[in-house]
Design a protein around this motif. Structure first.
Motif, mmCIF file in Angstrom:
data_model
loop_
_atom_site.group_PDB
_atom_site.id
_atom_site.type_symbol
_atom_site.label_atom_id
_atom_site.label_comp_id
_atom_site.label_asym_id
_atom_site.label_seq_id
_atom_site.Cartn_x
_atom_site.Cartn_y
_atom_site.Cartn_z
ATOM 1 N N UNK A 149 0.800 -1.214 0.000
ATOM 2 C CA UNK A 149 0.000 0.000 0.000
ATOM 3 C C UNK A 149 0.841 1.275 0.000
ATOM 4 N N UNK A 150 2.082 1.208 0.425
ATOM 5 C CA UNK A 150 2.921 2.396 0.525
ATOM 6 C C UNK A 150 3.730 2.349 1.800
ATOM 7 N N UNK A 151 4.532 3.367 2.028
ATOM 8 C CA UNK A 151 5.376 3.361 3.209
ATOM 9 C C UNK A 151 5.682 4.751 3.710
ATOM 10 N N UNK A 152 5.837 4.877 5.023
ATOM 11 C CA UNK A 152 6.315 6.089 5.662
ATOM 12 C C UNK A 152 7.718 5.779 6.169
ATOM 13 N N UNK A 153 8.710 6.160 5.370
ATOM 14 C CA UNK A 153 10.077 5.796 5.662
ATOM 15 C C UNK A 153 10.785 6.915 6.410
ATOM 16 N N UNK A 154 12.035 6.658 6.774
ATOM 17 C CA UNK A 154 12.770 7.612 7.597
ATOM 18 C C UNK A 154 12.951 8.946 6.886
ATOM 19 N N UNK A 155 13.270 8.915 5.608
ATOM 20 C CA UNK A 155 13.610 10.151 4.906
ATOM 21 C C UNK A 155 12.694 10.458 3.736
ATOM 22 N N UNK A 173 2.520 -14.284 -0.750
ATOM 23 C CA UNK A 173 3.320 -13.413 -1.600
ATOM 24 C C UNK A 173 4.578 -13.013 -0.850
ATOM 25 N N UNK A 174 5.565 -12.550 -1.606
ATOM 26 C CA UNK A 174 6.848 -12.135 -1.046
ATOM 27 C C UNK A 174 7.252 -10.814 -1.674
ATOM 28 N N UNK A 175 7.723 -9.894 -0.851
ATOM 29 C CA UNK A 175 8.187 -8.617 -1.371
ATOM 30 C C UNK A 175 9.576 -8.772 -1.979
ATOM 31 N N UNK A 176 10.020 -7.725 -2.650
ATOM 32 C CA UNK A 176 11.417 -7.690 -3.074
ATOM 33 C C UNK A 176 12.304 -7.603 -1.829
ATOM 34 N N UNK A 177 13.593 -7.919 -1.941
ATOM 35 C CA UNK A 177 14.484 -7.784 -0.780
ATOM 36 C C UNK A 177 14.536 -6.337 -0.300
ATOM 37 N N UNK A 178 14.476 -6.153 1.019
ATOM 38 C CA UNK A 178 14.508 -4.822 1.617
ATOM 39 C C UNK A 178 15.870 -4.569 2.254
ATOM 40 N N UNK A 179 16.393 -3.362 2.035
ATOM 41 C CA UNK A 179 17.644 -2.946 2.648
ATOM 42 C C UNK A 179 17.407 -1.833 3.647
ATOM 43 N N UNK A 180 18.502 -1.280 4.193
ATOM 44 C CA UNK A 180 18.335 -0.252 5.222
ATOM 45 C C UNK A 180 17.703 1.015 4.662
ATOM 46 N N UNK A 181 17.791 1.220 3.316
ATOM 47 C CA UNK A 181 17.139 2.389 2.741
ATOM 48 C C UNK A 181 15.622 2.284 2.803
ATOM 49 N N UNK A 182 15.100 1.101 3.126
ATOM 50 C CA UNK A 182 13.652 0.897 3.267
ATOM 51 C C UNK A 182 13.200 0.952 4.719
ATOM 52 N N UNK A 183 14.066 1.370 5.623
ATOM 53 C CA UNK A 183 13.682 1.445 7.036
ATOM 54 C C UNK A 183 12.475 2.349 7.216
ATOM 55 N N UNK A 184 11.518 1.879 7.976
ATOM 56 C CA UNK A 184 10.313 2.652 8.229
ATOM 57 C C UNK A 184 9.102 1.750 8.325
ATOM 58 N N UNK A 185 7.921 2.360 8.214
ATOM 59 C CA UNK A 185 6.663 1.622 8.312
ATOM 60 C C UNK A 185 6.117 1.323 6.921
ATOM 61 N N UNK A 212 0.383 -3.006 9.264
ATOM 62 C CA UNK A 212 1.573 -2.164 9.241
ATOM 63 C C UNK A 212 2.747 -2.954 9.800
ATOM 64 N N UNK A 213 3.861 -2.906 9.077
ATOM 65 C CA UNK A 213 5.056 -3.648 9.474
ATOM 66 C C UNK A 213 6.233 -2.684 9.457
ATOM 67 N N UNK A 214 7.090 -2.806 10.468
ATOM 68 C CA UNK A 214 8.249 -1.928 10.565
ATOM 69 C C UNK A 214 9.508 -2.671 10.122
ATOM 70 N N UNK A 215 10.397 -1.918 9.492
ATOM 71 C CA UNK A 215 11.707 -2.431 9.104
ATOM 72 C C UNK A 215 12.763 -1.522 9.700
ATOM 73 N N UNK A 216 13.651 -2.091 10.510
ATOM 74 C CA UNK A 216 14.741 -1.336 11.105
ATOM 75 C C UNK A 216 16.008 -2.185 11.012
ATOM 76 N N UNK A 217 16.863 -1.842 10.067
ATOM 77 C CA UNK A 217 18.084 -2.596 9.855
ATOM 78 C C UNK A 217 19.283 -1.705 10.140
ATOM 79 N N UNK A 218 20.282 -2.286 10.779
ATOM 80 C CA UNK A 218 21.507 -1.538 11.049
ATOM 81 C C UNK A 218 22.191 -1.195 9.736
ATOM 82 N N UNK A 219 22.680 0.028 9.649
ATOM 83 C CA UNK A 219 23.285 0.474 8.398
ATOM 84 C C UNK A 219 24.608 -0.213 8.098
#
Length: 402
Positions: free
Chosen positions: A74-80, A106-118, A190-197
């Motif tokens: 649906x979209x995302x509210x990311x850090x930046x 279903x499976x999303x594409x791989x997420x990296x730290x640039x996708x951190x957020x909700x 809503x799912x959060x992603x928080x990965x160490x840079x």
């Protein structure tokens, strides 16, 4: 047994819909529930703390009454930045949004730290259920200009599972019948992603990523950003970014000289026992500029010499737009990792292991191993750490600059 007739849907939905046979038996349709089936959506892992994909599964409480199920990102509210609805490419894998009946995975594409957020996901399902209706004779009246005129009419109302006939109506004997209803139900998650840079980055790359993130976030947070450092030094390029955050700046100027503005951070405090660290980081005043000079947000970046108490290279805490950021840079003596050091043989192996196992992003220097850790969390931890570390009391006791 017969197949349900699907309700009218937009042509694009019909083109994408993979429908199942939802069968029912008249006259009471015992295969169908009395209420709209519930839709369940699960997303794992939650939160996502390491590089990887999110797995989704959507299903209904009554598979036999479900024509199709689909899921979308649906979209995302990311850090930046914000990612608008439908802004992810590919949306999901596979891309066909109607992926199964009566359940879908279903499976999303791989997420990296640039996708951190909700991240928000939505599941939808076309479901069927049954209701019992009856015919009613009702009495009403209207005003004809000279008096009230009563009249009778016949209509239908639902009687089960809920009764909605008004009080002026009376049910006709032996008039009850069953009706099949359908609609699209939805569920969001809503799912959060928080990965160490630092994962997958070298020491220098991780420090550069932090510096870039600091400026990107500041352009949205502006005066709401706060930063607190407890440091012997602040490495480049983080120092340059922090200096810009403290001073404020104009950017993205057009040919007319009209620019966007990033006001100085609301508060920056730096505690140190090496006052030279403060050079170029302290600003008090206002951000001013333009052909006809105007001044904007207040600059409030100050430092304090608190004496020989700082035992780590850098501990920087930044309250950002939506997220808080922590940078910890500590020095590990050579005796823990360099066999050529004269004290290396005297360090117990268990102690050496404990010191080194948490240091995954590092750089070896003449003075020792620089060990870096970066953390990104939802906004809220920096004010707590500011209180726990007694930033304000220590700042007041130290020698303040300016």
């Amino acid at each position: 047994m017969r197949r349900i007739m699907l309700p009218l849907l937009p042509l694009w939905a019909l083109a994408l819909a993979q429908t199942c046979q939802v069968r029912y038996t008249p006259p009471d349709y015992p295969e169908l529930p009395f209420y709209p089936p519930s839709l369940y959506l699960t997303v794992s892992p939650s939160p996502l703390t390491s590089p990887g994909s999110l797995s989704l599964q959507a299903t209904t409480s009554h598979p036999e009454a479900t024509a199709w199920v689909r899921v979308r990102w649906q979209g995302g509210q990311l850090a930046t930045r914000d990612v608008p609805t439908g802004g992810y490419t590919p949306l999901l894998t596979p891309q066909n949004p109607v992926q199964g009946c009566p359940q879908v995975s279903a499976t999303t594409r791989p997420l990296g730290y640039e996708d951190n957020g909700q991240h928000t996901f939505v599941a939808e399902a076309l479901v069927y259920w049954r209701e019992q209706w009856a015919s009613f004779r009702c009495r009403d009246r209207y005003w004809d200009g000279s008096g009230w005129v009563e009249y009778d009419y016949t209509t239908s109302y639902r009687v089960f599972p809920s009764y909605n006939a008004p009080g002026n109506c009376q049910e006709l004997p032996n008039s009850r019948y069953w009706m099949v209803q359908s609609r699209v139900v939805s569920q969001s998650q809503q799912v959060f992603a928080y990965q160490s840079w630092e994962q997958g980055l070298s020491y220098d790359q991780a420090v550069q990523a932090f510096a870039n993130r600091l400026l990107e976030d500041h352009r949205r947070a502006t005066a709401s950003m706060q930063a607190y450092a407890y440091a012997k030094e602040i490495p480049e390029p983080v120092r340059s970014s922090l200096s810009q955050v403290a001073q404020g700046y104009f950017y993205d100027c057009n040919w007319l000289g009209i620019c966007r503005r990033a006001d100085p951070a609301g508060e920056i405090k730096i505690l140190t026992d090496v006052p030279s660290v403060l050079t170029g980081l302290l600003y008090t005043g206002r951000l001013c500029g333009g052909l006809i000079t105007f001044c904007f947000g207040a600059q409030n970046s100050r430092g304090a010499d608190i004496g020989p108490k700082v035992e780590i290279k850098t501990f920087l805490m930044v309250k950002g737009w939506r997220h808080d950021y922590l940078l910890l840079d500590r020095l590990i003596p050579r005796r823990y990792y360099d066999p050529s050091d004269q004290d290396y043989p005297g360090v117990p192996e268990e102690e050496r292991r404990q010191v080194l196992e948490g240091c995954r992003t590092y750089k070896d220097t003449q003075e020792g191993r620089r060990c870096l850790a970066l953390v990104e969390v939802p906004t809220g931890i920096v004010p707590t750490l500011k209180t726990l570390l007694m930033i304000d009391p220590m700042f007041q006791r130290g020698r303040q600059y300016p």
